[in-house]
Write an enzyme that holds these catalytic residues in place. Sequence first.
Site, mmCIF file in Angstrom:
data_model
loop_
_atom_site.group_PDB
_atom_site.id
_atom_site.type_symbol
_atom_site.label_atom_id
_atom_site.label_comp_id
_atom_site.label_asym_id
_atom_site.label_seq_id
_atom_site.Cartn_x
_atom_site.Cartn_y
_atom_site.Cartn_z
ATOM 1 N N LYS A 76 0.837 -1.201 0.000
ATOM 2 C CA LYS A 76 0.000 0.000 0.000
ATOM 3 C C LYS A 76 0.874 1.254 0.000
ATOM 4 O O LYS A 76 1.873 1.333 0.716
ATOM 5 C CB LYS A 76 -0.908 -0.022 1.230
ATOM 6 C CG LYS A 76 -1.962 1.082 1.272
ATOM 7 C CD LYS A 76 -2.845 0.902 2.511
ATOM 8 C CE LYS A 76 -3.914 1.981 2.626
ATOM 9 N NZ LYS A 76 -4.741 1.827 3.831
ATOM 10 N N SER A 151 -9.629 2.192 2.965
ATOM 11 C CA SER A 151 -8.797 2.952 2.056
ATOM 12 C C SER A 151 -7.869 2.093 1.207
ATOM 13 O O SER A 151 -7.311 2.539 0.219
ATOM 14 C CB SER A 151 -7.956 3.955 2.846
ATOM 15 O OG SER A 151 -7.059 3.289 3.726
ATOM 16 N N SER A 175 -9.704 -0.247 7.093
ATOM 17 C CA SER A 175 -9.148 -0.103 5.747
ATOM 18 C C SER A 175 -8.453 -1.332 5.191
ATOM 19 O O SER A 175 -8.053 -1.333 4.031
ATOM 20 C CB SER A 175 -8.177 1.085 5.710
ATOM 21 O OG SER A 175 -8.864 2.290 5.868
#
Length: 487
Positions: A76, A151, A175
Site C-alpha cells: 500500500k 482505504s 481499511s
Amino acid sequence: MSDLTRLSAAELASLIGKKEVSAVEVATAHLDRIDAVDERVHAFLHVDREGALAAAHAVDRGEITGPLAGVPIAVKDVVTTKGIPTTAASKILEGWRPPYDATIVERLKAAGMPILGKTNMDEFAMGSSTEYSAYGPTNNPWDLGRIPGGSGGGSAAALAAYEAPLAIGTDTGGSIRQPGAVTGTVGAKPTYGGTSRYGLIAFSSSLDTPGPCGRTVEDTALLHAVIAGHDPRDSTSIPQPVPDVVAAARLGATGDLTGVRLGLVREFAGDGSEPGVSAAFQEALQKLVKLGAEVVEVSCPHFEYALPAYYLIAPSECSSNLARFDGVRYGLRSGDDGNRSLEEVMSLTRDEGFGPEVKRRIILGTYALSSGYYDAYYGQAQKVRTLITRDFQAAFEQVDVLVSPTTPFVAFPFGSRTSDPYQMYLADLFTIPTNLYGGPAISVPCGLSEGLPVGFQIMAPTLADDRMYRVAAALESAVGTFTPPAL
C-alpha cells in the site's frame, strides 16, 4: 505447470523451495499479469519491475531463504519504500522517493519477498472506497463499475485480480478488512502495536495498524508472521512475542471448533445491513456451529457511539499529523514566485495538494482540538473509547471471539455515496470498534449477495491474534474461497 498467478502464496513458496519453479518465473508471471489487466483495475500506482526481479534473482541464487522467500507482494502506498515513489495517493507527495524503508518493508526484503510495486488507496488512507485517490479510483475485479473498498482498495483489488498473491495494507477504521470483504479476499488487522508503524505515513497515530492481506487465511497468517514483532523504533510497538498465527490457521483448517465460543453482538442486530449480507452471515454462522462452535449473545452497549467517537479522534490526530505537509521541506510547493509570504505559500500548497476528503477531516479535527472545544469533543470521544474498550473486555470474559458481518453492504457503484459523507462512513460501522479498542480482527469471505462477496468479521482480545486465525480458517474450510469473473 498451472498459471502461477492462480496459486496461493503457500503453494508458490513450496514450489520455489523445492526448485520446481524459480522465483524469477513467479515474479515475471505476476508482473505480466499486472501488464495485462491493471489498465482496467488500476490497483497499482507504481510498478517496480526491475527491483522485483532483482530480489527474485537473489532468492534463486540462494542468498535468502524463508517461509515466503520468492513470493511476490504488493505494498500500500502509505508505507515508505526506499527509492520507490511513496505518495499516500496524494498530489502533495507526488514523485516523493523516501530515503528509507519502513520496518515492515525491511522485514519483507529480509524474508526474500519481491516487491511488485505500490498500490492505490484513498488519499492519506481517508476513505472507504478508494474514490478519494488523487490518481483516480481502483475498480473492483468482481464488477469494474463498483468500488473495491477503502482505504486499501488497491491492495485488495490486486489480490482479487491475481496481480499479487499477497499485499500489505493499513487499518485505521477498517481499511484492510472492508476492502477484503467487498473483493472476496482475506484482510487482517493485527493487535495495535503488534506490527511496527515506523515508516508508515501517519493518519491517526493511536489507530493506524499495518497488516497482511491475502486470498487465503493461511497465506495471510504466513505474511502476518513475517511483518509482526517488536520494533524499538516505534514507541507504540509491543515488546512481546507474536502469537503463532500460522499454527492457529492450520489448526482451524482441520474444521474443528469444539469448545470455541462465538459472541454475537446484540447492538449490531439492528444495524441496517442489506438482507443478502445478513443472510450470508447467518448461513456462515450456522456452519461454524456445525464445526462445534457455540454462539453466545453478548451486549456491547457503547458500540453505537463508536462511529461518532472515531470521527472525532481520527480527524483530530490527522489534523496534527498532516501539519507537516506545508510545502517547505519536501513534496509539493505551490505559489512560490518570490512575491508571496511563507504563510501564503503554505496555504496555496495545502489547498492545491490536498483533496476534498482530507480537507474535510483536517477542518473537522482542527475544530475539535481548538480552544474551548477540546474537552467537549476530543476529550469526550476518548472517554467513549474507554467505555468501548471495557465493553470488549467484558465480552471476552464470556466468549473467545466476537463475530459480525464485516460491512453492512456489498460493493456499491462508483459515485453512489460520495455526495453524502455519512453514508460513506457507514461502511466502517462494524470495523471501527476494534480500532478504538486496539484488538485484532480479520475479514474472511463467507458467501455472495447479488453475485458480490460478503465478508465475515472475527474480533479477538488484544494479543490473541491466533484465535481469530483459527476461527477464520475453520470458516474458510467450510465455505471455500471465492473467485471473481475473469477479467
